[in-house]
Scaffold this active site. Structure first.
Site, PDB file in Angstrom:
ATOM      1  N   CYS A  69     -15.616  -0.303 -19.918  1.00 39.07           N
ATOM      2  CA  CYS A  69     -16.798  -0.324 -19.038  1.00 39.07           C
ATOM      3  C   CYS A  69     -16.858   0.954 -18.193  1.00 39.07           C
ATOM      4  O   CYS A  69     -17.949   1.460 -17.921  1.00 39.07           O
ATOM      5  CB  CYS A  69     -16.796  -1.573 -18.159  1.00 39.07           C
ATOM      6  SG  CYS A  69     -17.108  -3.081 -19.102  1.00 39.07           S
ATOM      7  N   GLU A  80       0.825  -1.220   0.000  1.00 39.53           N
ATOM      8  CA  GLU A  80       0.000   0.000   0.000  1.00 39.53           C
ATOM      9  C   GLU A  80       0.856   1.265   0.000  1.00 39.53           C
ATOM     10  O   GLU A  80       0.625   2.199   0.784  1.00 39.53           O
ATOM     11  CB  GLU A  80      -0.954   0.004   1.222  1.00 39.53           C
ATOM     12  CG  GLU A  80      -1.788  -1.242   1.401  1.00 39.53           C
ATOM     13  CD  GLU A  80      -2.910  -1.412   0.369  1.00 39.53           C
ATOM     14  OE1 GLU A  80      -3.117  -0.508  -0.458  1.00 39.53           O
ATOM     15  OE2 GLU A  80      -3.541  -2.477   0.384  1.00 39.53           O
TER      16      GLU A  80
HETATM   17  C1  LIG Z   1      -9.130   3.111  -5.546  1.00 36.08           C
HETATM   18  C2  LIG Z   1      -8.878   3.625  -4.158  1.00 36.08           C
HETATM   19  C3  LIG Z   1      -8.627   2.748  -3.117  1.00 36.08           C
HETATM   20  N1  LIG Z   1      -8.423   3.237  -1.866  1.00 36.08           N
HETATM   21  C4  LIG Z   1      -8.140   2.298  -0.784  1.00 36.08           C
HETATM   22  C5  LIG Z   1      -9.051   1.114  -0.664  1.00 36.08           C
HETATM   23  C6  LIG Z   1      -8.177   0.044  -0.072  1.00 36.08           C
HETATM   24  O1  LIG Z   1      -8.158   0.245   1.351  1.00 36.08           O
HETATM   25  C7  LIG Z   1      -6.782   0.375  -0.634  1.00 36.08           C
HETATM   26  C8  LIG Z   1      -6.394  -0.476  -1.833  1.00 36.08           C
HETATM   27  O2  LIG Z   1      -6.252  -1.821  -1.455  1.00 36.08           O
HETATM   28  P1  LIG Z   1      -5.833  -2.997  -2.466  1.00 36.08           P
HETATM   29  O3  LIG Z   1      -4.885  -3.822  -1.655  1.00 36.08           O
HETATM   30  O4  LIG Z   1      -5.177  -2.388  -3.684  1.00 36.08           O
HETATM   31  O5  LIG Z   1      -7.076  -3.730  -2.816  1.00 36.08           O
HETATM   32  O6  LIG Z   1      -6.854   1.736  -1.035  1.00 36.08           O
HETATM   33  C9  LIG Z   1      -8.436   4.595  -1.623  1.00 36.08           C
HETATM   34  O7  LIG Z   1      -8.213   5.038  -0.483  1.00 36.08           O
HETATM   35  N2  LIG Z   1      -8.681   5.451  -2.639  1.00 36.08           N
HETATM   36  C10 LIG Z   1      -8.904   5.035  -3.910  1.00 36.08           C
HETATM   37  O8  LIG Z   1      -9.113   5.880  -4.808  1.00 36.08           O
HETATM   38 ZN    ZN Z   2     -15.183  -4.323 -18.621  1.00 42.00          ZN
END
Ligand SMILES: Cc1cn([C@H]2C[C@H](O)[C@@H](COP(=O)(O)O)O2)c(=O)[nH]c1=O
Ligand code: ZN
Ligand code: ADP
Length: 184
Positions: A176, A84
């Site tokens: 999509c 992350e």
């Molecule tokens: C798209 C997006 C995601 N997040 C957050 C949501 C999850 O807690 C993590 C991503 O976790 P993963 O291991 O990649 O599935 O990020 C966010 O805060 N903002 C966004 O735009």
């Molecule tokens: Zn698609």
């Protein structure tokens, strides 16, 4: 000899954490010392754990600031793994450069863009200095094809930083996403 920087990126559910943890296993099988880190903001799976969406877990150090990573590093560490990365402060870049210079391999996993389609700065800068980039795709939850490169928010806006999983986000392909944005 300097280490190397590997960055694993892509949308949610594309297998970034799975791939990161598969590299941890490779080092562990080789009896090389590893350390796994995650940002404190990500509290989804418990305090000191990095977990995939399928529930595979490893022990990790939770850090509030990039610089805290130094506390856990000594000359016996071969590789570090940071999940992350999009949630880390920008000082992560200099820390990664420094550790690689000291001979440590650094593996980073994180989102490239937010659901608002803005690049995450820390990931973008890591991608720019990486020796190897692994760009993952997910299965589009609209058309079912393995070509999703975006994460789409399915609930009212909770901010660009908004921790969550399937209750908030789906993986979607460009086509999509375009259709959704045009009300089709
Ligand atoms: C798209 C997006 C995601 N997040 C957050 C949501 C999850 O807690 C993590 C991503 O976790 P993963 O291991 O990649 O599935 O990020 C966010 O805060 N903002 C966004 O735009
Ligand atoms: Zn698609
Ligand atoms: N739309 C999807 N496309 C691909 N895999 C998905 C999808 N939704 C759930 N999964 C599951 O998520 C797993 C990947 O989880 P994980 O490695 O934690 O991904 P990431 O870190 O990229 O969010 C896949 O192995 C699969 O079991």
């Amino acid at each position: 000899m300097p280490g190397k920087i590997t960055v694993i990126t892509g949308p949610m559910y594309s297998g970034k954490t799975t791939e990161l943890l598969s590299f941890v296993e490779i080092y562990n099988i080789g009896r090389k010392k590893t350390k796994v880190f995650k940002p404190a903001i990500d509290n989804r799976y418990g305090e000191d754990i990095v977990s995939t969406h399928t529930g595979f877990k490893v022990k990790a150090f939770k850090v509030d600031k990039s610089k805290e990573i130094y506390k856990y590093i000594d000359e016996t560490v071969s590789a570090i793994f940071i999940d992350e990365v999009q949630f880390f402060d920008i000082e992560l870049i200099d820390l990664v450069k420094d550790l690689v210079f000291k001979g440590i391999d650094v593996y980073c996993a994180g989102l490239d863009i937010s659901y608002l389609e803005n690049p995450f700065e820390v990931t973008a800068k890591l991608l720019a200095i990486a020796d190897e980039v692994i760009k993952k795709k997910a299965v589009c939850e609209k058309c079912g094809e393995h070509r999703a490169t975006y994460s789409y928010k399915i609930v009212p806006d909770g901010g660009e930083i908004d921790i969550g999983g399937k209750e908030k986000y789906i993986a979607i392909c460009r086509e999509c996403l375009h259709k959704l944005k045009n009300g089709r």
